[in-house]
Scaffold this active site. Sequence first.
Site, PDB file in Angstrom:
ATOM      1  N   HIS A 122      -1.266   0.357  -9.782  1.00 15.22           N
ATOM      2  CA  HIS A 122      -1.859  -0.593  -8.827  1.00 15.22           C
ATOM      3  C   HIS A 122      -2.501  -1.776  -9.560  1.00 15.22           C
ATOM      4  CE1 HIS A 122      -3.819  -0.969  -4.581  1.00 15.22           C
ATOM      5  NE2 HIS A 122      -3.476  -2.158  -5.073  1.00 15.22           N
ATOM      6  N   GLU A 161      -3.727   7.460  -4.412  1.00 16.46           N
ATOM      7  CA  GLU A 161      -3.938   6.957  -5.778  1.00 16.46           C
ATOM      8  C   GLU A 161      -5.430   6.958  -6.128  1.00 16.46           C
ATOM      9  OE1 GLU A 161      -4.048   2.168  -5.260  1.00 16.46           O
ATOM     10  OE2 GLU A 161      -2.074   3.074  -5.008  1.00 16.46           O
ATOM     11  N   ARG A 219       0.860  -1.180   0.000  1.00 17.17           N
ATOM     12  CA  ARG A 219       0.000   0.000   0.000  1.00 17.17           C
ATOM     13  C   ARG A 219       0.897   1.230   0.000  1.00 17.17           C
ATOM     14  NH1 ARG A 219      -3.703  -2.871  -1.247  1.00 17.17           N
ATOM     15  NH2 ARG A 219      -5.699  -3.141  -0.174  1.00 17.17           N
TER      16      ARG A 219
END
Length: 312
Positions: free
Chosen positions: A278, A260, A231
Amino acid sequence: MSAILAIGPYTDAERTAFAAELKPVFVGTRDELEAPDAATCEAVKAIAYKGHHAFGGAEMDRFANLGLIANFGVGYDAIDVDAASARGIKVTNTPDVLNDDVADLAVAMWLMQGREMRQAEAWVRDGSWGEKGPVPLNRKVSGGTVGIMGMGRIGRDIADRLAAFKCDIHYHARSEKETPGWTYHADPVDLARSVDFLFVALVGGPATEKYVSKEVIAALGDKGVVINISRGSTIDEEAMLDALESGALAGAGLDVFVGEPHLNPRFQKLDNVVLQPHQGSGTHETRAAMAKLQRDNVAAHLAGDDLLTPVN
């Protein structure tokens, strides 16, 4: 009324499979939770959740008969598990089925960053190879000294891959693990001081916020490289950016960011960083397996069976 509410950006394929098996009510985003009427909320016994926006006690309290929140993803830091437990609500996630893809991407970013593959491809595409000659030399990564910050399922799969690259493997976790002779470090700064490449595979949440601290980044030094597939919150992002810009850190490969998908624009000005959106688990096969495990947890709850992958 449906006993299931599915919240989040499910794909058409996921919606089709979900509808065929369990017939949920779909809600596009958590912010649209106000849309279901009181009768719909009263009927809900399970929520299938997909997303990274916080889902806490206030959201749970809208559903008097809610017994399960089934998360899509191995990381469940968006869900307030303590609030769920206090209300007698179970939480599940989707571990294991995504380990290979996430570990593969971690190694791919390591190779891309060290061998400067993005720059080398541009050297070919813009004609520099023909006009200027061979691409500048880059960095050997095989046989390097690597650290795994967080030796859970994904961290272990990353380490297994790096062993095939003849790397000297060190790791930090809450306790020492059974390994093939890998070096354990109880202190994260000591781990960083001992390695050239640091792979971050921590769980998200308040307990690991900025765990890769300014001190850890400084300990890596000017030859150090950070690879993060956990993360964005697990790293002190400002400290990392400062080090990347000044040369105090050699580089990074990042699939996750604070805030994000709107990352700090400072990242986009750096040539020593590999940036990914991601997409660690982002293959057709793995996302389908994650969706199936989520549905299976919902089905088990409604049938009164044991949950497959409980968190609390």
